[in-house]
Design a protein around this motif. Structure first.
Motif, PDB file in Angstrom:
ATOM      1  N   GLY A 107       0.684  -1.647   0.285  1.00  8.00           N
ATOM      2  CA  GLY A 107       0.166  -0.112  -0.208  1.00  8.00           C
ATOM      3  C   GLY A 107       0.428   1.782   0.101  1.00  8.00           C
ATOM      4  N   LEU A 108       2.197   1.346   0.632  1.00  5.31           N
ATOM      5  CA  LEU A 108       2.866   2.822   0.642  1.00  5.31           C
ATOM      6  C   LEU A 108       3.565   2.514  -0.612  1.00  5.31           C
ATOM      7  CD1 LEU A 108       3.357   2.484   4.911  1.00  5.31           C
ATOM      8  CD2 LEU A 108       1.679   3.821   3.231  1.00  5.31           C
ATOM      9  N   GLU A 109       3.342   1.590  -0.749  1.00  6.98           N
ATOM     10  CA  GLU A 109       4.661   1.781  -2.043  1.00  6.98           C
ATOM     11  C   GLU A 109       5.166   2.583  -2.895  1.00  6.98           C
ATOM     12  OE1 GLU A 109       2.639  -0.878  -1.496  1.00  6.98           O
ATOM     13  OE2 GLU A 109       1.679  -0.793  -2.920  1.00  6.98           O
ATOM     14  N   ASN A 110       3.765   3.232  -3.149  1.00 10.96           N
ATOM     15  CA  ASN A 110       3.718   4.845  -4.312  1.00 10.96           C
ATOM     16  C   ASN A 110       4.159   6.051  -3.636  1.00 10.96           C
ATOM     17  OD1 ASN A 110       2.031   2.849  -5.222  1.00 10.96           O
ATOM     18  ND2 ASN A 110       1.265   3.983  -6.634  1.00 10.96           N
ATOM     19  N   LEU A 111       4.351   5.725  -1.806  1.00 11.84           N
ATOM     20  CA  LEU A 111       4.522   6.542  -0.950  1.00 11.84           C
ATOM     21  C   LEU A 111       6.223   6.511  -0.588  1.00 11.84           C
ATOM     22  CD1 LEU A 111       1.281   7.173   0.806  1.00 11.84           C
ATOM     23  CD2 LEU A 111       2.251   8.579  -0.796  1.00 11.84           C
ATOM     24  N   SER A 112       6.622   5.807  -1.625  1.00 14.36           N
ATOM     25  CA  SER A 112       8.371   5.885  -1.558  1.00 14.36           C
ATOM     26  C   SER A 112       8.984   6.826  -1.622  1.00 14.36           C
ATOM     27  CB  SER A 112       8.563   4.431  -2.008  1.00 14.36           C
ATOM     28  OG  SER A 112       8.463   3.154  -2.034  1.00 14.36           O
ATOM     29  N   GLY A 113      10.098   6.987  -0.408  1.00 18.29           N
ATOM     30  CA  GLY A 113      11.460   8.340  -1.228  1.00 18.29           C
ATOM     31  C   GLY A 113      10.932   9.766  -0.546  1.00 18.29           C
ATOM     32  N   ILE A 114       9.786   9.932   0.051  1.00 13.44           N
ATOM     33  CA  ILE A 114       9.138  11.239   0.404  1.00 13.44           C
ATOM     34  C   ILE A 114       9.873  11.533   1.492  1.00 13.44           C
ATOM     35  CG2 ILE A 114       7.252  12.167   0.893  1.00 13.44           C
ATOM     36  CD1 ILE A 114       5.392  11.299  -0.587  1.00 13.44           C
ATOM     37  N   PRO A 115      10.769  13.106   1.507  1.00 15.48           N
ATOM     38  CA  PRO A 115      11.696  12.895   3.092  1.00 15.48           C
ATOM     39  C   PRO A 115      10.043  13.350   3.758  1.00 15.48           C
ATOM     40  CG  PRO A 115      12.554  14.324   0.944  1.00 15.48           C
ATOM     41  CD  PRO A 115      10.750  13.661   0.460  1.00 15.48           C
ATOM     42  N   GLY A 116      11.123  13.229   5.209  1.00 14.70           N
ATOM     43  CA  GLY A 116      10.467  13.568   6.699  1.00 14.70           C
ATOM     44  C   GLY A 116       9.754  12.360   7.034  1.00 14.70           C
ATOM     45  N   SER A 117       9.294  12.599   8.077  1.00 13.60           N
ATOM     46  CA  SER A 117       8.933  11.977   9.140  1.00 13.60           C
ATOM     47  C   SER A 117       7.466  11.724   9.676  1.00 13.60           C
ATOM     48  CB  SER A 117       9.158  12.508  10.754  1.00 13.60           C
ATOM     49  OG  SER A 117       8.122  14.118  10.603  1.00 13.60           O
ATOM     50  N   VAL A 118       7.294   9.926  10.161  1.00 19.82           N
ATOM     51  CA  VAL A 118       6.354   9.534   9.788  1.00 19.82           C
ATOM     52  C   VAL A 118       4.963  10.675  10.543  1.00 19.82           C
ATOM     53  CG1 VAL A 118       4.520   7.933  11.619  1.00 19.82           C
ATOM     54  CG2 VAL A 118       6.923   7.132  10.240  1.00 19.82           C
ATOM     55  N   GLY A 119       5.332  11.206  11.401  1.00 17.44           N
ATOM     56  CA  GLY A 119       4.418  12.961  12.121  1.00 17.44           C
ATOM     57  C   GLY A 119       4.305  13.484  12.014  1.00 17.44           C
ATOM     58  N   ALA A 120       4.757  14.197  10.980  1.00 21.02           N
ATOM     59  CA  ALA A 120       4.486  15.639   9.486  1.00 21.02           C
ATOM     60  C   ALA A 120       3.694  14.681   8.614  1.00 21.02           C
ATOM     61  CB  ALA A 120       5.773  15.642   9.205  1.00 21.02           C
ATOM     62  N   ALA A 121       3.706  13.069   8.315  1.00 22.59           N
ATOM     63  CA  ALA A 121       2.839  12.582   7.780  1.00 22.59           C
ATOM     64  C   ALA A 121       0.994  13.501   7.270  1.00 22.59           C
ATOM     65  CB  ALA A 121       3.379  11.288   6.744  1.00 22.59           C
ATOM     66  N   PRO A 122       0.735  12.917   8.490  1.00 22.12           N
ATOM     67  CA  PRO A 122      -0.214  13.128   8.031  1.00 22.12           C
ATOM     68  C   PRO A 122      -0.861  15.265   7.655  1.00 22.12           C
ATOM     69  CG  PRO A 122      -0.217  12.096   9.991  1.00 22.12           C
ATOM     70  CD  PRO A 122       1.334  12.792   9.655  1.00 22.12           C
ATOM     71  N   ILE A 123      -0.097  16.542   8.964  1.00 27.11           N
ATOM     72  CA  ILE A 123       0.096  17.803   8.581  1.00 27.11           C
ATOM     73  C   ILE A 123      -0.856  18.053   6.763  1.00 27.11           C
ATOM     74  CG2 ILE A 123       0.906  19.714   8.494  1.00 27.11           C
ATOM     75  CD1 ILE A 123       1.653  17.819  11.365  1.00 27.11           C
ATOM     76  N   GLN A 124      -0.195  17.302   5.829  1.00 23.15           N
ATOM     77  CA  GLN A 124      -0.033  17.753   4.185  1.00 23.15           C
ATOM     78  C   GLN A 124      -1.048  16.733   4.679  1.00 23.15           C
ATOM     79  OE1 GLN A 124       2.236  19.413   1.935  1.00 23.15           O
ATOM     80  NE2 GLN A 124       3.648  17.908   2.044  1.00 23.15           N
ATOM     81  N   ASN A 125      -1.586  15.792   5.081  1.00 23.66           N
ATOM     82  CA  ASN A 125      -1.177  14.401   3.794  1.00 23.66           C
ATOM     83  C   ASN A 125      -0.886  14.305   2.649  1.00 23.66           C
ATOM     84  OD1 ASN A 125      -3.398  12.699   3.177  1.00 23.66           O
ATOM     85  ND2 ASN A 125      -5.037  13.977   2.056  1.00 23.66           N
TER      86      ASN A 125
END
Ligand SMILES: Cc1cc2nc3c(=O)[nH]c(=O)nc-3n(C[C@H](O)[C@H](O)[C@H](O)COP(=O)(O)OP(=O)(O)OC[C@H]3O[C@@H](n4cnc5c(N)ncnc54)[C@H](O)[C@@H]3O)c2cc1C
Length: 330
Positions: A107-125
């Motif tokens: 499921g998460l494979e299309n979101l590979s390589g995005i920099p940053g932390s897990v905590g910030a991931a929901p902030i801007q979706n």
């Protein structure tokens, strides 16, 4: 006050933001032990200051001085309950994607390589290649510094949409954990045009990941070499009527259908149509590789913000569209 010595003073954030702005935090605390969250409210009250949260600094434009307490979450525990995986906010996002694939989840494979932390991931979706993290989030667990207590949000309470969530408006919340719902049944998502060349037969989450990493590396300058925060502008979402007006100005405008009969138009197309790819203003440059990426060579935020304003006013003058800035300007 417990753990007072954990509060650092006048800490340089130059190595903690990908634009490499020479920013100094008046106070700074790194939270690896969740008990330390309880000391924040007393500290900010006593010092009469406000606070903000910084992840890995891959989507922020910092000022030279942050006259606040900067909170950084390094707590990164992973707890697995069958297909529900709760991850500490301090975990690096791409390390978590790798972990999920190694453990048989997809499921998460299309979101590979995005920099940053897990905590910030929901902030801007966070989103890329036809996927958004909101598709996989079950719950977001936050600490409310003003109330000094934990508070959880279900997926629907997060109000996710394109590059948006409720957390962009809730400054007293620090995201501590994100609970994901992942499946072990792999359904490839190859709708995005850069993935069209992949064939559904013999495909695995790892093949998609490797392909996406190659495409990303070819398109986006490495922030370690050319400091940048990825896309500086969001793709504008407009009505069909507005689209018709833009088509009169430029019939080859690129767009995709969006919800509620709206369309999402390509901000990169607008910028390139104004011959701004590669354009330099003082120490900031529109990347030669990708026109949404602004590269920074200054220790101050001014040059990159001036370049962004210049682009915004040209797009407004020529297309009557307000380009919205994606990174958070502190
Ligand atoms: C080269 C490059 C490529 C990128 N590609 C993409 C992409 O494809 N798709 C995409 O969506 N984004 C992309 N981005 C943007 C960036 O990766 C994401 O926005 C990422 O989620 C930011 O994570 P961070 O930890 O660095 O957050 P930061 O930049 O440190 O912070 C971003 C915002 O989140 C807040 N925040 C951070 N952590 C917390 C927390 N624990 N609790 C509360 N608030 C918090 C901050 O206050 C700030 O408002 C890219 C960036 C770069 C540099």
């Amino acid at each position: 006050m417990k753990s007072l010595n954990k509060f650092q003073q006048s800490l340089s954030l130059k190595e903690k933001n990908l634009l490499k702005i020479n920013s100094v935090a008046r106070f700074f605390i790194e939270i690896s032990d969740l008990d330390d969250l309880n000391s924040i409210q007393d500290f900010v009250t006593e010092k009469k200051i406000s606070f903000c949260t910084l992840g890995e600094g891959s989507n922020v434009v910092l000022p030279n001085l942050i006259d606040k307490l900067v909170i950084s979450i390094s707590y990164d525990e992973i707890i697995v309950e069958e297909n529900l995986i709760t991850v500490g906010a301090g975990k690096n996002w791409d390390d978590f994607v790798i972990w999920s694939l190694k453990n048989g989840y997809s499921g998460l494979e299309n979101l590979s390589g995005i920099p940053g932390s897990v905590g910030a991931a929901p902030i801007q979706n966070i989103g890329a290649y036809g996927s958004e993290v909101s598709h996989f989030i079950e719950e977001v667990i936050c600490f409310d510094v003003e109330l000094n207590e934990f508070i959880s949000f279900t997926n629907s309470e997060c109000n996710f949409s394109y590059r948006k969530s409720i957390f962009q408006k809730q400054s007293s919340l620090v995201i501590i954990k994100v609970k994901f719902k992942l499946s072990k049944d792999f359904i490839p998502n190859l709708e995005y045009e850069d993935l069209n060349s992949l064939k559904e037969d013999n495909i695995s989450p790892n093949t998609i990941r490797e392909h996406i990493l190659k495409v990303r590396n070819a398109k986006i300058s490495d922030p370690r070499i050319c400091p940048n925060v990825g896309s500086f502008f969001k793709n504008p979402i407009i009505s069909r009527n507005e689209l018709d007006k833009i088509k009169q100005i430029n019939p080859s405008i690129k767009y995709n259908s969006y919800l509620d009969n709206k369309v999402k138009i390509s901000a990169a197309f607008l910028i390139e149509s104004l011959n701004l790819k590669g354009f330099t203003l003082k120490n900031a440059k529109v990347s030669d590789k990708h026109s949404l990426v602004l590269e920074n060579k200054s220790e101050k935020p001014k040059d990159i913000l001036d370049l962004a304003s210049h682009i915004q006013s040209l797009v407004l003058d020529n297309y009557n569209i307000n380009l919205e800035i994606e990174p958070l300007i502190f």
